[in-house]
Design a protein around this motif. Structure first.
Motif, PDB file in Angstrom:
ATOM      1  N   SER A  59      -9.163  32.302   7.266  1.00  0.00           N
ATOM      2  CA  SER A  59      -9.877  33.575   7.196  1.00  0.00           C
ATOM      3  C   SER A  59     -11.051  33.540   6.245  1.00  0.00           C
ATOM      4  CB  SER A  59      -8.910  34.690   6.783  1.00  0.00           C
ATOM      5  OG  SER A  59      -8.390  34.434   5.487  1.00  0.00           O
ATOM      6  N   GLY A  60     -11.304  32.410   5.593  1.00  0.00           N
ATOM      7  CA  GLY A  60     -12.424  32.295   4.669  1.00  0.00           C
ATOM      8  C   GLY A  60     -12.042  32.714   3.264  1.00  0.00           C
ATOM      9  N   PRO A  61     -12.959  32.570   2.311  1.00  0.00           N
ATOM     10  CA  PRO A  61     -12.653  32.892   0.912  1.00  0.00           C
ATOM     11  C   PRO A  61     -12.423  34.380   0.731  1.00  0.00           C
ATOM     12  CG  PRO A  61     -14.995  32.487   1.194  1.00  0.00           C
ATOM     13  CD  PRO A  61     -14.341  32.111   2.492  1.00  0.00           C
ATOM     14  N   PRO A  62     -11.522  34.761  -0.193  1.00  0.00           N
ATOM     15  CA  PRO A  62     -11.266  36.177  -0.441  1.00  0.00           C
ATOM     16  C   PRO A  62     -12.489  36.858  -1.028  1.00  0.00           C
ATOM     17  CG  PRO A  62     -10.199  34.822  -2.111  1.00  0.00           C
ATOM     18  CD  PRO A  62     -10.722  33.887  -1.055  1.00  0.00           C
ATOM     19  N   VAL A  63     -12.595  38.156  -0.788  1.00  0.00           N
ATOM     20  CA  VAL A  63     -13.701  38.938  -1.323  1.00  0.00           C
ATOM     21  C   VAL A  63     -13.684  38.881  -2.843  1.00  0.00           C
ATOM     22  CG1 VAL A  63     -14.681  41.254  -1.490  1.00  0.00           C
ATOM     23  CG2 VAL A  63     -13.701  40.465   0.676  1.00  0.00           C
ATOM     24  N   GLY A  64     -14.847  38.606  -3.432  1.00  0.00           N
ATOM     25  CA  GLY A  64     -14.929  38.587  -4.890  1.00  0.00           C
ATOM     26  C   GLY A  64     -14.552  37.260  -5.508  1.00  0.00           C
ATOM     27  N   SER A  65     -14.268  36.221  -4.699  1.00  0.00           N
ATOM     28  CA  SER A  65     -13.905  34.936  -5.276  1.00  0.00           C
ATOM     29  C   SER A  65     -15.160  34.289  -5.881  1.00  0.00           C
ATOM     30  CB  SER A  65     -13.321  34.020  -4.187  1.00  0.00           C
ATOM     31  OG  SER A  65     -14.271  33.756  -3.196  1.00  0.00           O
ATOM     32  N   PHE A  71      20.480  25.634  -1.941  1.00  0.00           N
ATOM     33  CA  PHE A  71      19.349  25.613  -2.867  1.00  0.00           C
ATOM     34  C   PHE A  71      18.145  24.914  -2.228  1.00  0.00           C
ATOM     35  CE2 PHE A  71      16.929  23.374  -6.172  1.00  0.00           C
ATOM     36  CZ  PHE A  71      16.554  24.441  -6.974  1.00  0.00           C
ATOM     37  N   PHE A  72      18.373  23.736  -1.646  1.00  0.00           N
ATOM     38  CA  PHE A  72      17.268  22.991  -1.038  1.00  0.00           C
ATOM     39  C   PHE A  72      16.716  23.725   0.187  1.00  0.00           C
ATOM     40  CE2 PHE A  72      19.285  19.057  -3.006  1.00  0.00           C
ATOM     41  CZ  PHE A  72      18.329  18.979  -4.008  1.00  0.00           C
ATOM     42  N   ASP A  73      17.583  24.405   0.944  1.00  0.00           N
ATOM     43  CA  ASP A  73      17.122  25.164   2.102  1.00  0.00           C
ATOM     44  C   ASP A  73      16.218  26.319   1.660  1.00  0.00           C
ATOM     45  OD1 ASP A  73      17.234  25.957   4.970  1.00  0.00           O
ATOM     46  OD2 ASP A  73      18.261  27.714   4.161  1.00  0.00           O
ATOM     47  N   LEU A  74      16.643  27.043   0.616  1.00  0.00           N
ATOM     48  CA  LEU A  74      15.827  28.149   0.122  1.00  0.00           C
ATOM     49  C   LEU A  74      14.519  27.640  -0.491  1.00  0.00           C
ATOM     50  CD1 LEU A  74      18.647  30.353  -1.423  1.00  0.00           C
ATOM     51  CD2 LEU A  74      17.333  30.811   0.656  1.00  0.00           C
ATOM     52  N   ALA A  75      14.577  26.486  -1.163  1.00  0.00           N
ATOM     53  CA  ALA A  75      13.349  25.899  -1.720  1.00  0.00           C
ATOM     54  C   ALA A  75      12.397  25.501  -0.594  1.00  0.00           C
ATOM     55  CB  ALA A  75      13.691  24.688  -2.583  1.00  0.00           C
ATOM     56  N   ALA A  76      12.948  24.958   0.494  1.00  0.00           N
ATOM     57  CA  ALA A  76      12.101  24.582   1.633  1.00  0.00           C
ATOM     58  C   ALA A  76      11.461  25.820   2.266  1.00  0.00           C
ATOM     59  CB  ALA A  76      12.936  23.823   2.662  1.00  0.00           C
ATOM     60  N   ARG A  77      12.222  26.911   2.325  1.00  0.00           N
ATOM     61  CA  ARG A  77      11.652  28.147   2.881  1.00  0.00           C
ATOM     62  C   ARG A  77      10.520  28.667   1.990  1.00  0.00           C
ATOM     63  NH1 ARG A  77      16.859  31.857   4.619  1.00  0.00           N
ATOM     64  NH2 ARG A  77      18.075  30.207   5.644  1.00  0.00           N
ATOM     65  N   ALA A  78      10.733  28.612   0.680  1.00  0.00           N
ATOM     66  CA  ALA A  78       9.682  29.062  -0.236  1.00  0.00           C
ATOM     67  C   ALA A  78       8.430  28.201  -0.083  1.00  0.00           C
ATOM     68  CB  ALA A  78      10.195  29.015  -1.674  1.00  0.00           C
ATOM     69  N   ARG A  79       8.612  26.890   0.076  1.00  0.00           N
ATOM     70  CA  ARG A  79       7.471  26.000   0.263  1.00  0.00           C
ATOM     71  C   ARG A  79       6.758  26.309   1.576  1.00  0.00           C
ATOM     72  NH1 ARG A  79       7.509  19.395  -0.296  1.00  0.00           N
ATOM     73  NH2 ARG A  79       5.293  19.080   0.144  1.00  0.00           N
ATOM     74  N   ALA A  80       7.542  26.561   2.625  1.00  0.00           N
ATOM     75  CA  ALA A  80       6.937  26.880   3.922  1.00  0.00           C
ATOM     76  C   ALA A  80       6.140  28.173   3.843  1.00  0.00           C
ATOM     77  CB  ALA A  80       8.026  26.982   4.986  1.00  0.00           C
ATOM     78  N   ASP A  81       6.661  29.164   3.127  1.00  0.00           N
ATOM     79  CA  ASP A  81       5.935  30.428   2.962  1.00  0.00           C
ATOM     80  C   ASP A  81       4.600  30.198   2.259  1.00  0.00           C
ATOM     81  OD1 ASP A  81       7.940  31.829   4.192  1.00  0.00           O
ATOM     82  OD2 ASP A  81       8.868  32.537   2.333  1.00  0.00           O
ATOM     83  N   LEU A  82       4.629  29.350   1.234  1.00  0.00           N
ATOM     84  CA  LEU A  82       3.392  29.051   0.512  1.00  0.00           C
ATOM     85  C   LEU A  82       2.409  28.286   1.392  1.00  0.00           C
ATOM     86  CD1 LEU A  82       4.879  28.080  -2.976  1.00  0.00           C
ATOM     87  CD2 LEU A  82       3.572  30.131  -2.425  1.00  0.00           C
ATOM     88  N   ASP A  83       2.898  27.306   2.145  1.00  0.00           N
ATOM     89  CA  ASP A  83       2.022  26.532   3.028  1.00  0.00           C
ATOM     90  C   ASP A  83       1.424  27.413   4.119  1.00  0.00           C
ATOM     91  OD1 ASP A  83       2.580  24.313   1.538  1.00  0.00           O
ATOM     92  OD2 ASP A  83       4.066  23.477   2.940  1.00  0.00           O
ATOM     93  N   ASP A  84       2.253  28.317   4.665  1.00  0.00           N
ATOM     94  CA  ASP A  84       1.753  29.219   5.706  1.00  0.00           C
ATOM     95  C   ASP A  84       0.698  30.159   5.140  1.00  0.00           C
ATOM     96  OD1 ASP A  84       3.462  28.043   7.486  1.00  0.00           O
ATOM     97  OD2 ASP A  84       4.974  29.642   7.408  1.00  0.00           O
ATOM     98  N   GLY A  85       0.937  30.640   3.920  1.00  0.00           N
ATOM     99  CA  GLY A  85      -0.030  31.531   3.291  1.00  0.00           C
ATOM    100  C   GLY A  85      -1.339  30.834   2.999  1.00  0.00           C
ATOM    101  N   ALA A  86      -1.258  29.581   2.537  1.00  0.00           N
ATOM    102  CA  ALA A  86      -2.473  28.815   2.253  1.00  0.00           C
ATOM    103  C   ALA A  86      -3.256  28.551   3.532  1.00  0.00           C
ATOM    104  CB  ALA A  86      -2.111  27.514   1.555  1.00  0.00           C
ATOM    105  N   ALA A  87      -2.549  28.249   4.619  1.00  0.00           N
ATOM    106  CA  ALA A  87      -3.222  27.983   5.892  1.00  0.00           C
ATOM    107  C   ALA A  87      -3.902  29.241   6.416  1.00  0.00           C
ATOM    108  CB  ALA A  87      -2.204  27.459   6.904  1.00  0.00           C
ATOM    109  N   GLN A 128      -5.010  31.758   4.655  1.00  0.00           N
ATOM    110  CA  GLN A 128      -6.169  32.061   3.802  1.00  0.00           C
ATOM    111  C   GLN A 128      -7.341  31.160   4.149  1.00  0.00           C
ATOM    112  OE1 GLN A 128      -5.394  32.483  -0.428  1.00  0.00           O
ATOM    113  NE2 GLN A 128      -7.346  31.535  -0.920  1.00  0.00           N
ATOM    114  N   ALA A 129      -7.057  29.884   4.400  1.00  0.00           N
ATOM    115  CA  ALA A 129      -8.137  28.946   4.737  1.00  0.00           C
ATOM    116  C   ALA A 129      -8.818  29.325   6.046  1.00  0.00           C
ATOM    117  CB  ALA A 129      -7.572  27.528   4.819  1.00  0.00           C
TER     118      ALA A 129
END
Length: 271
Positions: free
Chosen positions: A256-262, A235-251, A253-254
């Protein structure tokens, strides 16, 4: 329909906390319940009569409603007073360890069965009919099947006749994750109660069902179940992977600049 008092066999109940009282209430139509618990005091409307340990242990049926961490000491204490042929059952949240302890500490002349009512005082507040119970053979299948039949026909429970190992494998997920997640959410209180979704409300219903469980219940579920640690790790391993996916996605996005239409700072779409 309950039997007349003179026709009810005696049942010794070792442990008379919240679950012990629930047990006494639902078994008193079929048994004269004699309970022992040094911490308990008699209350009006009790379904059991408080007595000493030796008297409770000498009944033809004995139920152990004590924390798993205190089971070995209890078994050693009652062993000298057990009747030949008596039926000894436990009601703990894990089964592999208690089954081994009962086999090791109890004399060969008694019968033993492990049970786990899959409910507590909160989930059983409207009655137990239709709720679930696991019944685990310890010394032979025959007596376990008799216990299962009583639970099914007299108590109207849904019965699962399983080995202690199979019980603990499933309980490590079913109970282990429920109690773990609930403990985290309780630590995050106060939580929103106004703009909630149906799914969130159902999660909180699960939290409420375990809110008042004793710390000993949580320790038994997470520490005494031999399969719980593996489930927690996954459970904790899968939660850590989900957190890493979110952190990677946020990085990403940052960079590449703000999304179109934001929205810009003025509240209008950014140009």
């Amino acid at each position: 329909m309950s039997r007349p008092a003179a026709q009810r066999p005696r049942l010794g109940l070792i442990g008379y906390g919240a679950f012990g009282r629930l047990t006494a209430r639902h078994l008193s139509p079929w048994f004269e319940v004699l309970a022992h618990d040094p911490a308990a005091t008699a209350e009006e409307g009790d379904a059991a009569r408080l007595t000493d340990l030796a008297t409770a242990a000498a009944c033809p049926v004995v139920i152990l409603a004590v924390p798993v961490e205190g089971l070995a000491q209890t078994l050693s204490a009652i062993a000298p007073d057990l009747q030949e042929g008596a039926l000894i059952l436990d009601v703990g949240s894990v089964k592999v360890g208690p089954a081994r302890l009962m086999a090791e500490h109890l004399p060969a002349h008694v019968q033993t069965v492990g049970t786990h009512p899959l409910f507590g005082p909160q989930s059983a507040r409207d009655g137990i009919a239709g709720l679930r119970i696991a019944v685990c053979p310890v010394r032979g299948d025959r007596i376990a099947r008799r216990v299962a039949a009583f639970c099914r026909h007299a108590l109207k429970l849904k019965v699962f006749l399983v080995s202690p190992e199979d019980h603990d494998r499933e309980a490590a997920v079913v109970q282990g994750l429920t109690h773990l997640i609930s403990r985290v959410l309780l630590s995050m209180e106060p939580l929103p109660t106004r703009m909630t979704t149906t799914s969130f409300e159902r999660i909180m219903q699960a939290v409420e069902m375990v809110r008042y469980d004793s710390p000993a219940v949580f320790r038994a579920i997470e520490r005494e179940n031999p399969y719980a640690a593996g489930v927690r790790d996954r459970f904790f391993d899968l939660a850590a992977r989900a957190r890493a996916d979110l952190d990677d996605g946020a990085a990403a996005q940052a960079s590449s600049g703000p999304p179109v239409g934001s929205l810009g700072s003025s509240g209008s779409p950014a140009s």
